[in-house]
Design an enzyme around this catalytic site. Structure first.
Site, PDB file in Angstrom:
ATOM      1  N   ASP A 103       0.865  -1.172   0.000  1.00 27.17           N
ATOM      2  CA  ASP A 103       0.000   0.000   0.000  1.00 27.17           C
ATOM      3  C   ASP A 103       0.903   1.223   0.000  1.00 27.17           C
ATOM      4  O   ASP A 103       1.814   1.331   0.824  1.00 27.17           O
ATOM      5  CB  ASP A 103      -0.886   0.026   1.247  1.00 27.17           C
ATOM      6  CG  ASP A 103      -1.975  -1.028   1.214  1.00 27.17           C
ATOM      7  OD1 ASP A 103      -2.313  -1.495   0.113  1.00 27.17           O
ATOM      8  OD2 ASP A 103      -2.492  -1.386   2.290  1.00 27.17           O
ATOM      9  N   ASP A 121     -13.788  -4.540  -1.382  1.00 24.93           N
ATOM     10  CA  ASP A 121     -13.669  -4.282   0.049  1.00 24.93           C
ATOM     11  C   ASP A 121     -15.019  -4.598   0.671  1.00 24.93           C
ATOM     12  O   ASP A 121     -16.049  -4.061   0.248  1.00 24.93           O
ATOM     13  CB  ASP A 121     -13.294  -2.823   0.314  1.00 24.93           C
ATOM     14  CG  ASP A 121     -11.856  -2.524  -0.068  1.00 24.93           C
ATOM     15  OD1 ASP A 121     -11.039  -3.462  -0.025  1.00 24.93           O
ATOM     16  OD2 ASP A 121     -11.551  -1.363  -0.391  1.00 24.93           O
TER      17      ASP A 121
END
Length: 260
Positions: free
Chosen positions: A11, A130
């Protein structure tokens, strides 16, 4: 039998690799290019690069970082974050990525999945999901709801329906991230992963919650995932890729040997 994959997730926020818990409290932990090289040399099967601020803040992908990472490693490499058009996809693929991951943009404009698949092939398009666990309802019969923008926005979309719709639209793979498990190091969401894996015909990557090698064993077996995404457990040096793969082998799970 196809080998299961161990995938490392980087990330990236403002050009630095970062890691948070449930998408909050992110701290910088290193340079993404250097980290990509380390994981490639350690034997990870694939790398995933997410610009985690791009979708929320509407910034473009950091193409320069993508290009430098892609020049550093020689394993499959996917990129997500801020990709909202076929032009964005083309830019990322030309920068050296093998796959592009669409998440928030696909929820808002599902046609982007089909457009990407038609332009570059199904194998290039990863549907990022998600997901948060919620009360089962008529609208969310599976009890798992799609959220976007780093978990900040509930969409009222059932996760199982969206996975199947994403496959129908042309996605070649699903990266399934549990917001509830993300960064906790307490294990993957096995029920969610199995639900999706059993009801689609494309590979599913389990994401969120990996803390010890056995967690990968559990999600690859019980969760029926094709691959497991890891971050915290290797970013902080708790385990190495060879240690994780050796454990999976001891569980009878087929994994790829480290490149010599």
């Amino acid at each position: 039998m196809l080998s299961k994959r161990v995938i490392v997730c980087l990330d990236v926020r403002d050009g630095k690799t970062t890691k948070g818990i449930k998408f909050k409290g992110n701290v910088d932990i290193g340079d993404p290019v250097d980290m990509a090289r380390v994981y490639y040399e350690a034997g990870c099967d694939e790398l995933v690069f997410y610009d985690i601020t791009a979708s929320h803040e509407k910034r473009g992908i950091m193409i320069d970082v993508v290009r430098r990472v892609a020049e550093t490693i020689f394993i499959p490499f996917s990129v997500g974050g801020g990709i909202s058009s076929v032009e964005d996809m083309r830019d990322v693929l030309l920068a050296g990525a093998e796959k592009i991951s669409v998440n928030s943009a696909a929820v808002k404009n599902p046609k982007i999945i089909t457009q990407g698949a038609e332009a570059f092939g199904n194998q290039c398009v990863v549907l990022g999901m998600d997901v948060k666990k919620v009360e089962k309802s008529e609208k969310i019969p599976s009890g798992y709801e799609i959220v976007i923008n780093g978990g900040r926005t509930y969409m009222g979309i059932d996760a199982l329906w969206w996975a199947q719709e994403g496959e129908r639209l042309g996605a070649g793979e699903i990266c399934l991230n549990s917001i509830d498990a993300d960064g906790t190091k307490e294990g993957y969401e096995l029920e969610l992963t199995a639900l999706i894996s059993e009801n689609v015909n494309i590979p599913v990557i389990a994401s969120g919650g990996g803390g010890i090698p056995q967690h990968l064993g559990d999600v690859l077996k019980e969760g029926k995932a094709d691959a497991a995404l890891i971050a915290s457990m290797v970013h902080y040096g708790t385990y190495t890729i060879p240690e994780i793969k050796d454990h999976l082998k001891s569980q009878g799970i087929s994994v790829r040997d480290q490149l010599q």
